[in-house]
Design a protein around this motif. Structure first.
Motif, PDB file in Angstrom:
ATOM      1  N   ALA A  26      69.371  28.490  29.740  1.00  0.00           N
ATOM      2  CA  ALA A  26      70.338  27.448  29.353  1.00  0.00           C
ATOM      3  C   ALA A  26      71.620  28.057  28.795  1.00  0.00           C
ATOM      4  O   ALA A  26      72.721  27.614  29.147  1.00  0.00           O
ATOM      5  N   LEU A  27      71.498  29.087  27.957  1.00  0.00           N
ATOM      6  CA  LEU A  27      72.683  29.720  27.385  1.00  0.00           C
ATOM      7  C   LEU A  27      73.482  30.472  28.446  1.00  0.00           C
ATOM      8  O   LEU A  27      74.712  30.518  28.389  1.00  0.00           O
ATOM      9  N   ARG A  28      72.796  31.049  29.411  1.00  0.00           N
ATOM     10  CA  ARG A  28      73.515  31.704  30.513  1.00  0.00           C
ATOM     11  C   ARG A  28      74.379  30.677  31.244  1.00  0.00           C
ATOM     12  O   ARG A  28      75.549  30.915  31.535  1.00  0.00           O
ATOM     13  N   GLY A  29      73.770  29.535  31.559  1.00  0.00           N
ATOM     14  CA  GLY A  29      74.494  28.513  32.306  1.00  0.00           C
ATOM     15  C   GLY A  29      75.656  27.932  31.526  1.00  0.00           C
ATOM     16  O   GLY A  29      76.763  27.774  32.055  1.00  0.00           O
ATOM     17  N   GLU A  30      75.425  27.624  30.250  1.00  0.00           N
ATOM     18  CA  GLU A  30      76.478  27.042  29.425  1.00  0.00           C
ATOM     19  C   GLU A  30      77.675  27.967  29.274  1.00  0.00           C
ATOM     20  O   GLU A  30      78.808  27.502  29.093  1.00  0.00           O
ATOM     21  N   ASN A  31      77.428  29.266  29.354  1.00  0.00           N
ATOM     22  CA  ASN A  31      78.492  30.247  29.113  1.00  0.00           C
ATOM     23  C   ASN A  31      78.938  30.971  30.390  1.00  0.00           C
ATOM     24  O   ASN A  31      79.718  31.919  30.314  1.00  0.00           O
ATOM     25  N   ASN A  32      78.458  30.515  31.531  1.00  0.00           N
ATOM     26  CA  ASN A  32      78.867  31.073  32.827  1.00  0.00           C
ATOM     27  C   ASN A  32      78.663  32.593  32.874  1.00  0.00           C
ATOM     28  O   ASN A  32      79.538  33.353  33.277  1.00  0.00           O
ATOM     29  N   ILE A  33      77.482  33.024  32.416  1.00  0.00           N
ATOM     30  CA  ILE A  33      77.143  34.443  32.399  1.00  0.00           C
ATOM     31  C   ILE A  33      76.199  34.749  33.551  1.00  0.00           C
ATOM     32  O   ILE A  33      75.156  34.108  33.695  1.00  0.00           O
ATOM     33  N   THR A  34      76.569  35.715  34.358  1.00  0.00           N
ATOM     34  CA  THR A  34      75.711  36.143  35.464  1.00  0.00           C
ATOM     35  C   THR A  34      74.872  37.333  35.025  1.00  0.00           C
ATOM     36  O   THR A  34      75.391  38.281  34.429  1.00  0.00           O
ATOM     37  N   VAL A  35      73.577  37.264  35.310  1.00  0.00           N
ATOM     38  CA  VAL A  35      72.637  38.307  34.903  1.00  0.00           C
ATOM     39  C   VAL A  35      72.133  39.060  36.131  1.00  0.00           C
ATOM     40  O   VAL A  35      71.670  38.451  37.095  1.00  0.00           O
ATOM     41  N   VAL A  36      72.242  40.381  36.070  1.00  0.00           N
ATOM     42  CA  VAL A  36      71.798  41.246  37.166  1.00  0.00           C
ATOM     43  C   VAL A  36      70.396  41.764  36.844  1.00  0.00           C
ATOM     44  O   VAL A  36      70.191  42.367  35.785  1.00  0.00           O
ATOM     45  N   PRO A  37      69.415  41.548  37.723  1.00  0.00           N
ATOM     46  CA  PRO A  37      68.060  41.990  37.401  1.00  0.00           C
ATOM     47  C   PRO A  37      67.851  43.490  37.574  1.00  0.00           C
ATOM     48  O   PRO A  37      68.285  44.078  38.566  1.00  0.00           O
ATOM     49  N   LEU A  38      67.212  44.110  36.578  1.00  0.00           N
ATOM     50  CA  LEU A  38      66.741  45.477  36.750  1.00  0.00           C
ATOM     51  C   LEU A  38      65.530  45.465  37.687  1.00  0.00           C
ATOM     52  O   LEU A  38      64.900  44.419  37.884  1.00  0.00           O
ATOM     53  N   GLY A  39      65.202  46.611  38.222  1.00  0.00           N
ATOM     54  CA  GLY A  39      64.003  46.718  39.038  1.00  0.00           C
ATOM     55  C   GLY A  39      62.786  46.988  38.166  1.00  0.00           C
ATOM     56  O   GLY A  39      62.863  47.714  37.180  1.00  0.00           O
ATOM     57  N   ILE A  40      61.672  46.383  38.534  1.00  0.00           N
ATOM     58  CA  ILE A  40      60.394  46.626  37.869  1.00  0.00           C
ATOM     59  C   ILE A  40      59.434  47.176  38.920  1.00  0.00           C
ATOM     60  O   ILE A  40      59.146  46.508  39.912  1.00  0.00           O
ATOM     61  N   VAL A  41      58.972  48.394  38.700  1.00  0.00           N
ATOM     62  CA  VAL A  41      58.127  49.059  39.688  1.00  0.00           C
ATOM     63  C   VAL A  41      56.665  48.832  39.325  1.00  0.00           C
ATOM     64  O   VAL A  41      56.180  49.283  38.285  1.00  0.00           O
ATOM     65  N   LYS A  42      55.966  48.113  40.205  1.00  0.00           N
ATOM     66  CA  LYS A  42      54.527  47.861  40.039  1.00  0.00           C
ATOM     67  C   LYS A  42      53.823  48.307  41.309  1.00  0.00           C
ATOM     68  O   LYS A  42      54.089  47.764  42.391  1.00  0.00           O
ATOM     69  N   GLY A  43      52.957  49.312  41.158  1.00  0.00           N
ATOM     70  CA  GLY A  43      52.354  49.895  42.348  1.00  0.00           C
ATOM     71  C   GLY A  43      53.418  50.613  43.152  1.00  0.00           C
ATOM     72  O   GLY A  43      54.177  51.424  42.622  1.00  0.00           O
ATOM     73  N   GLU A  44      53.525  50.275  44.410  1.00  0.00           N
ATOM     74  CA  GLU A  44      54.522  50.915  45.271  1.00  0.00           C
ATOM     75  C   GLU A  44      55.680  49.981  45.598  1.00  0.00           C
ATOM     76  O   GLU A  44      56.502  50.293  46.453  1.00  0.00           O
ATOM     77  N   ASP A  66      48.150  50.591  36.273  1.00  0.00           N
ATOM     78  CA  ASP A  66      49.107  51.411  35.537  1.00  0.00           C
ATOM     79  C   ASP A  66      50.234  50.541  35.006  1.00  0.00           C
ATOM     80  O   ASP A  66      50.563  49.493  35.575  1.00  0.00           O
ATOM     81  N   ILE A  67      50.844  51.009  33.923  1.00  0.00           N
ATOM     82  CA  ILE A  67      51.958  50.273  33.349  1.00  0.00           C
ATOM     83  C   ILE A  67      53.114  50.245  34.340  1.00  0.00           C
ATOM     84  O   ILE A  67      53.344  51.200  35.088  1.00  0.00           O
ATOM     85  N   THR A  68      53.827  49.146  34.366  1.00  0.00           N
ATOM     86  CA  THR A  68      55.005  49.064  35.218  1.00  0.00           C
ATOM     87  C   THR A  68      56.126  49.914  34.629  1.00  0.00           C
ATOM     88  O   THR A  68      56.195  50.130  33.423  1.00  0.00           O
ATOM     89  N   THR A  69      56.998  50.384  35.480  1.00  0.00           N
ATOM     90  CA  THR A  69      58.168  51.136  35.044  1.00  0.00           C
ATOM     91  C   THR A  69      59.424  50.383  35.460  1.00  0.00           C
ATOM     92  O   THR A  69      59.358  49.456  36.271  1.00  0.00           O
ATOM     93  N   THR A  70      60.555  50.785  34.887  1.00  0.00           N
ATOM     94  CA  THR A  70      61.802  50.093  35.190  1.00  0.00           C
ATOM     95  C   THR A  70      62.702  50.950  36.071  1.00  0.00           C
ATOM     96  O   THR A  70      62.632  52.179  36.041  1.00  0.00           O
ATOM     97  N   SER A  71      63.531  50.282  36.834  1.00  0.00           N
ATOM     98  CA  SER A  71      64.454  50.955  37.746  1.00  0.00           C
ATOM     99  C   SER A  71      65.859  50.408  37.521  1.00  0.00           C
ATOM    100  O   SER A  71      66.062  49.185  37.515  1.00  0.00           O
TER     101      SER A  71
END
Length: 283
Positions: free
Chosen positions: A15-33, A56-61
């Motif tokens: 809701a706050l993203r929309g109200e403030n016209n903020i675009t969010v770029v997703p990081l990658g989450i590595v699960k398995g392959e 295994d724990i997921t990692t970030t990209s």
């Protein structure tokens, strides 16, 4: 017009993203392959189920330069400038990648938040407000760089197995902490995570003690608003924390966010934190 963008580690409610016209770029989450997009096609509950099943724990990209180039180029067709606020450079190469692209695209400004989770989100909200006020991009960037030095972000962990799986603490430390019911408090200091205290007992009791430690007797806190953020699947911890913040009585607004996959991958469930600004010093 100026467009504000940030990455998914900001943990801003939709809701706050929309109200403030903020675009969010997703990081990658590595699960398995496979690489998933944080908050788009993977969520904390998916990670918890995977780990609880023995995975295994997921990692970030980090967001790569090609994705940043596509995003910024498209936005510059509609906006005069883009201000992008990154996850702290000490935690990810996202900032470096965004800066590489900004050097190729006039009108793109990149800010190192030197922070995590809602600390990033709060800077994005401030940037959006300044953009609405008609302030110049250079002025907004300078103000954000000043504001980040006044941010205090900390959190307390319930479990250490996610950090152990992610290689951030050894097995002996994790086992010892679990046996003793120790819960580390982690604070973002100079763009890095530092353990500043270890609590003992149930996480419910620890949350209360942690919040009193962060707030009681302080005269340097800007009480305009405070952020509460957590990774719990039950509302119980947030309920406890919210009551402590309300009983404190100083904050004009209590904002709440749920940490996404980036934080969850490293901290696991039942992590809870707060964020606020220090008062502006008077020279």
């Amino acid at each position: 017009m100026i467009k504000i963008t940030t990455d998914s580690t900001c943990d801003l409610p939709v809701a706050l993203r929309g109200e403030n016209n903020i675009t969010v770029v997703p990081l990658g989450i590595v699960k398995g392959e496979r690489v998933y997009r944080d908050g788009v096609d993977i969520h904390p509950a998916d990670i918890a189920a995977h780990v609880d099943a023995g995975g295994d724990i997921t990692t970030t990209s980090a967001v790569n330069t090609a994705d940043y180039h596509e995003l910024f180029s498209n936005l510059l067709k509609e906006y005069d400038a883009v201000i992008h606020i990154n996850l702290g450079a000490g935690f990810s190469s996202c900032h470096q990648n965004a800066r590489i692209v900004a050097e190729e695209l006039p009108g793109v400004y990149v800010v190192d938040s030197a922070n995590l989770t809602v600390g990033i989100g709060e800077l994005a909200l401030r940037a959006a407000r300044m953009a609405r006020e008609g302030r110049a991009p250079e002025e907004i960037v300078a103000e954000l760089e000043s504001l980040r030095d006044r941010l205090e972000v900390s959190f307390v962990l319930d479990r250490l197995d996610y950090m152990k799986k992610g290689g951030r603490c050894n097995s002996v430390t994790a086992i010892g902490a679990n046996l003793l019911k120790l819960h580390p408090c982690v604070e973002v200091i100079d763009g890095k995570m530092s353990v500043t205290k270890k609590y003992r007992g149930s996480i419910e009791r620890v949350v209360t003690e942690y919040l009193h430690d962060r707030l009681d007797g302080r005269t340097d806190i800007d009480t305009e608003r405070v952020w509460l953020v957590d990774t719990a699947f039950s509302p119980a911890l947030a309920d406890i924390a919210r009551e402590v913040l309300r009983a404190d009585g100083r904050f004009g607004t209590i904002l709440e966010g749920k940490a996404g996959c980036t934080i969850f991958s490293h901290c696991g469930p039942n992590t809870l934190g707060i964020a606020f600004f220090h008062k502006k010093s008077i020279d």
